[in-house]
Design an enzyme around this catalytic site. Structure first.
Site, PDB file in Angstrom:
ATOM      1  N   ASP A   1       0.872  -1.176   0.000  1.00 51.72           N
ATOM      2  CA  ASP A   1       0.000   0.000   0.000  1.00 51.72           C
ATOM      3  C   ASP A   1       0.907   1.224   0.000  1.00 51.72           C
ATOM      4  OD1 ASP A   1      -1.944   1.877   0.264  1.00 51.72           O
ATOM      5  OD2 ASP A   1      -2.526   1.333   2.300  1.00 51.72           O
TER       6      ASP A   1
ATOM      7  N   ASP B   1      -3.291   6.716  -3.920  1.00 49.42           N
ATOM      8  CA  ASP B   1      -4.639   7.156  -4.271  1.00 49.42           C
ATOM      9  C   ASP B   1      -5.159   8.162  -3.247  1.00 49.42           C
ATOM     10  OD1 ASP B   1      -4.684   5.246  -2.299  1.00 49.42           O
ATOM     11  OD2 ASP B   1      -6.554   4.316  -2.953  1.00 49.42           O
TER      12      ASP B   1
END
Length: 503
Positions: free
Chosen positions: A85, A120
């Site tokens: 991540d 993101d």
């Protein structure tokens, strides 16, 4: 890159290829902290977890160039596949991170992540539409820049789908990422939805994604509860990550197949995993805090892995519907999600449900009228065209197919010129000629008193069958269920001068 081996509902057993080996899906992906992991990744690998996820942003901040030299596998001590991540979780928690998307993308490439995620901008849950739309735009821009930076790569880059409860944004995000060429998708921002127990919203998010991108594998961020996993798998999610096993353990929360419990509230250890087999309840509760946390976390991992494996077996057995509904009954909010399965937005669940199964399917109560096998048969029966002018309807029994029963033979002898059909609250009208087609040929229905108002699919299919044929006379052997159908009025709607006799 992704091969599907078995399917049932939208659930599937597949194989995802990564630079460090293949991963069988559905897969629970344990979160591993890159700096201070309490349970060793080697232990996770020994348990059977071939894929873990760690935080590339924390790795970047703590290790820097050392991580580029050593690689993420050496940093965390795991020789299987590693997902990273890039900091989206920190963005969701704190609003921003101190790194540019292009820098983060290059770092994930440099540390040789098998399944990297671009930086993101998660939409979270409850965000106004305009703000959520802006976050989706930023995420898509970051994802485009990421691909430009990394170029050719063996890694499986993840397209993070944002939009949360704004379903049109979910679909727009998914289609845009698919067009960019992302191989694996991840549905972002579900954690807050699940924490609010808005499982119906989660189901609609997944359904909107599947409408846009039905085939590519999908990862669900933050799904780490044993009750959530069957719902997610039934809807087509292939992977899901969570640190729940450790977070729950730190709070003395003990996972069970039907939920969680406080360790202090237990009277027994209702589990036979290696942890629970090694301690008496009082012994486990009296351990030093750190050791107790580790032991409960290991137990929680066993429960999560067992849940995924049980779902895989249900897929293999063609029992995913039964299992998902059974699990949903553990919480009313989960049943709210399952009740949605009858809607048109969930028709995709039928696409990969086998046309035939070796085992009989079970019908219990109204929710089961929506299972794909029943919907598929009703559609076929509704389109059935008979050349005969007389119809005889008879309640279905437990012997299948219907044409092999004594009741059918007696009716066929008494009414040789009639179209004989059985009826079933879940399957609708069953013409004798197709009563050997699955699942009419292979089902078991519980014997319960039923209200016809609870079975709108039955009356819809009955009306369609009558409208598609031109019977001069309809004779019905009416059980208590059929007596509620007001069949005389229904037939007269299509053939005003015809009469029904009830035998």
């Amino acid at each position: 890159m992704f091969e599907v081996r078995y399917t049932d509902l939208a659930a599937r057993i597949g194989r995802l290829e990564t630079p460090h080996g293949s991963v069988e899906t559905p897969a629970f992906v344990p979160v591993v902290h890159p700096v201070r992991q309490t349970i060793s990744p080697q232990f996770l690998k020994k348990m059977g977890f071939d894929l873990v996820i760690t935080n590339a942003y924390i790795t970047f901040r703590h290790y820097g160039d050392e991580a580029r030299k050593r690689g993420i596998h050496d940093i965390i001590g795991f020789d299987g596949s590693v997902m990273t991540d890039s900091g989206g979780y920190q963005v969701l928690e704190y609003g921003s991170v101190e790194v540019e998307p292009a820098v983060m993308a290059q770092f994930e490439k440099d540390i040789k992540s098998d399944i990297p995620i671009p930086l993101d901008k998660p939409t979270g849950y409850g965000l106004p539409y305009e703000k959520a739309s802006e976050y989706v735009r930023i995420t898509l821009e970051n994802c485009k820049k990421t691909l430009e930076v990394v170029g050719e790569t063996d890694a499986v880059w993840v397209g993070p789908v944002q939009g949360a409860e704004h379903y049109d944004l979910v679909e727009h995000s998914a289609r845009a990422l698919d067009a960019m060429g992302y191989q694996l998708m991840a549905l972002g921002s579900p954690v807050e939805v699940m924490e609010a127990y808005e499982f119906a919203t989660l189901a609609r998010m997944i359904a909107r994604y599947k409408k846009a991108i039905p085939a590519k594998p999908i990862h669900l961020f933050g799904a780490g509860h044993p009750l959530t996993i069957p719902l997610a798998i039934a809807l087509g999610c292939d992977m899901f990550d969570s640190a729940s096993y450790m977070l729950y353990a730190k709070d003395d929360r003990y996972m069970q197949p039907q939920g969680t419990a406080r360790l202090a509230d237990l009277a027994y250890l209702p589990c036979q995993c290696p942890v629970c087999s090694s301690y008496k309840l009082d012994e486990l509760r009296s351990l030093p805090k750190d050791q107790k946390t580790i032991e409960v976390a290991k137990h929680n991992l066993h429960v999560l892995k067992a849940e995924v494996d049980t779902c895989k077996q249900a897929i293999m057995d063609g029992r995913m519907w039964e299992y998902a509904v059974q699990k949903a009954r553990a919480h009313p909010k989960l049943m709210e999600a399952v009740q949605l399965f009858g809607g048109s937005e969930f028709e995709f669940m039928a696409d990969n449900t086998p046309a035939f199964k070796e085992k009989a399917i079970f019908f219990f109560d109204p929710v089961d009228q929506h299972r794909p096998e029943a919907r598929r048969f009703r559609q076929m029966a509704s389109a059935f065209k008979s050349a005969k002018k007389k119809l005889v309807l008879f309640p279905e029994g437990e012997v299948h197919p219907f044409y092999s029963t004594r009741g059918f033979k007696e009716l066929a002898k008494k009414f040789p010129d009639a179209q004989v059909a059985a009826y079933n609250p879940f399957l609708g009208v069953i013409p004798a000629e197709i009563s050997d087609v699955f699942p009419a040929s292979h089902n078991l229905t519980s014997r319960l008193a039923r209200k016809i108002d609870d079975y709108p699919s039955f009356t819809e299919s009955l009306d369609a069958f009558l409208a598609n044929n031109s019977f001069d006379e309809v004779i019905v052997v009416a059980d208590d269920f059929m007596k509620q159908a007001k069949l005389k009025a229904r037939v007269e709607d299509y053939h005003s001068d015809h009469v029904i006799d009830r035998l």
